[in-house]
Design an enzyme around this catalytic site. Structure first.
Site, PDB file in Angstrom:
ATOM      1  N   GLY A 133      39.402  39.624  40.662  1.00  0.00           N
ATOM      2  CA  GLY A 133      38.283  38.707  40.508  1.00  0.00           C
ATOM      3  C   GLY A 133      38.366  37.910  39.218  1.00  0.00           C
ATOM      4  CB  SER A 135      40.323  31.900  40.268  1.00  0.00           C
ATOM      5  OG  SER A 135      41.612  31.917  39.724  1.00  0.00           O
ATOM      6  CD  GLU A 261      49.729  37.308  38.033  1.00  0.00           C
ATOM      7  OE1 GLU A 261      49.300  36.952  39.134  1.00  0.00           O
ATOM      8  OE2 GLU A 261      49.279  36.864  36.958  1.00  0.00           O
TER       9      GLU A 261
END
Length: 422
Positions: A133, A135, A261
């Site tokens: 959660g 953007s 990431e």
């Protein structure tokens, strides 16, 4: 970084390859090869989930996690080997990436012992799936502009039950939330200090999705998938102790997560890219477009560039530790994102050049095979899907513009970009 394989590395690669070949050849899993992935994450979700749990039961999830947290504690190079072999086997794309590759390592770096004990085992076993959660409609690449708010109601319950430390009450909206429609939890960046702006006053919250205050609305894409979602929070709640890193310290945690990431699993996607490029070359040979010197030169350039991208990615990984901020390794993560995203878009464009007029045509979808609304009224071939989805590569995961600003401001020390200009 020494790119030579040791005997131990070769033995490990053979172990991974043999295990995948044996298990993917069984009747239970052979039909799942190649399913899922970008633009296709709507495919066979339950079957892929079962496959991921099969991997977990045999110790092939979270292979880079330390052994004390249930992982295999593999070296960086062994992790690369595992993910490359997984991609090379054409195994189905996983459903646990956000938990395994992002949240799990973030909790190890920033979480409390209680948070790690609660959430790491279900991630390892693929029993709980996570969404991201970050953007929002007004805060996509500019994450510091987050407007979702959370306030702490003290004494309203908490994880210990009635009379506990309280709960966070969350109001706001997130968008482009991958896989929220089949996840149980979402990690949310929310503004928890009234009047705060930009990076200050943000907190990193762990929020259950299955509650009355959460609404998930899938966003249908041109490719026919709906892995992205809008998520609306209206008085959604989560226990007070499910804030990672402490209240108001969410920006540092969020940046640490983004450092994870762009890890080894992202590097391994170059194997998928090589397969996609080979399929475009095969089509060029089949339809004769390979005889065009311009097309041939373009495809040859893409092959050389992909080899360079892999080497550059390996070098970047050797310079950056998981959780480092975006300036680490001379901005290696941002550089890698820029080069692979641009390359993949160019591959999609080359695929359409090779397809010619056939690339403009679609087949009618078989509406009788699925529930109404489950697929578009047309079918795309693999190269049309590649072209359409790759248009987003330079946007998601941090747009090209943001990556260039990171390199300019945090690595090269150039003046910050003026805000509010057009």
């Amino acid at each position: 970084m020494d790119l030579a394989y040791s005997d131990a590395d070769d033995a490990f690669r053979a172990e991974v390859r043999t295990w995948l070949e044996d298990h993917l050849a069984s009747a239970d899993w052979s039909g799942l090869r190649g399913l899922g992935g970008p633009g296709r994450d709507h495919e066979a979700i339950e079957e892929r989930l079962a496959w991921n749990r099969h991997l977990a039961a045999h110790g092939w999830t979270c292979v880079g996690w330390p052994t004390e947290h249930g992982g295999r504690g593999l070296s960086l190079w062994q992790q690369v080997i595992f993910h490359e072999e997984y991609a090379r086997s054409h195994a189905p794309h996983g459903v646990n990436h956000l938990g395994e590759q992002l949240l799990g390592p973030t909790l190890m770096a920033f979480g409390t012992p209680e948070q790690r004990a609660r959430f790491l085992p279900p991630i390892l076993a693929v029993e709980e799936l996570w969404a991201q959660g970050y953007s929002e409609p007004g805060a996509g690449s500019d994450l510091a502009n987050v407007q979702t708010k959370a306030r702490l109601e003290v004494g309203s319950g908490g994880s210990g039950g009635s009379g506990g430390p309280g709960e966070w009450v969350i109001d706001g909206q997130k968008v482009w939330t991958s896989n929220a429609h089949f996840s149980q939890w979402v990690f949310v960046i929310a503004r928890t200090e009234p009047g705060s702006v930009r990076h200050a006053g943000l907190s990193f919250l762990l929020v259950p999705l299955d509650q009355d205050g959460v609404e998930v609305r899938p966003i249908e894409q041109l490719t026919g998938g709906s892995e992205f979602n809008e998520v609306f929070f209206t008085g959604a709640r989560t226990p007070a102790d499910l804030v990672v890193g402490g209240p108001g310290r969410g920006w540092g945690v969020a940046m640490g997560l983004l450092g994870f990431e762009r890890g080894v699993s992202t590097l391994a996607q170059t194997v998928d890219y090589a397969r996609e490029l080979a399929s475009v070359v095969d089509r060029a040979k089949a339809n004769g477009s390979i005889d065009d010197a311009v097309v041939r030169d373009r495809l040859a350039s893409l092959k050389v560039e992909l080899s360079v991208i892999r080497s550059q990615g390996l070098r970047g990984l050797s310079q950056v530790a998981g959780g480092d901020d975006s300036s680490a390794g001379g901005g290696a993560g941002s550089i890698f994102k820029l080069v692979w995203a641009g390359w993949h878009r160019r591959l999609g464009e080359a695929a359409m050049q090779v397809a010619g007029f056939d690339g403009l045509l679609t087949r009618s979808g078989d509406a009788s095979s699925r529930d109404p609304g489950d697929r578009p009224a047309y079918d795309l071939d693999e190269h049309q899907r590649l072209f359409l989805f790759s248009r987003a590569d330079t946007i998601y995961g941090g747009s090209d513009e943001v990556q260039r600003n990171i390199l300019a401001e945090r690595v090269l020390g150039l003046p910050r970009e003026p805000k509010g200009t057009t």
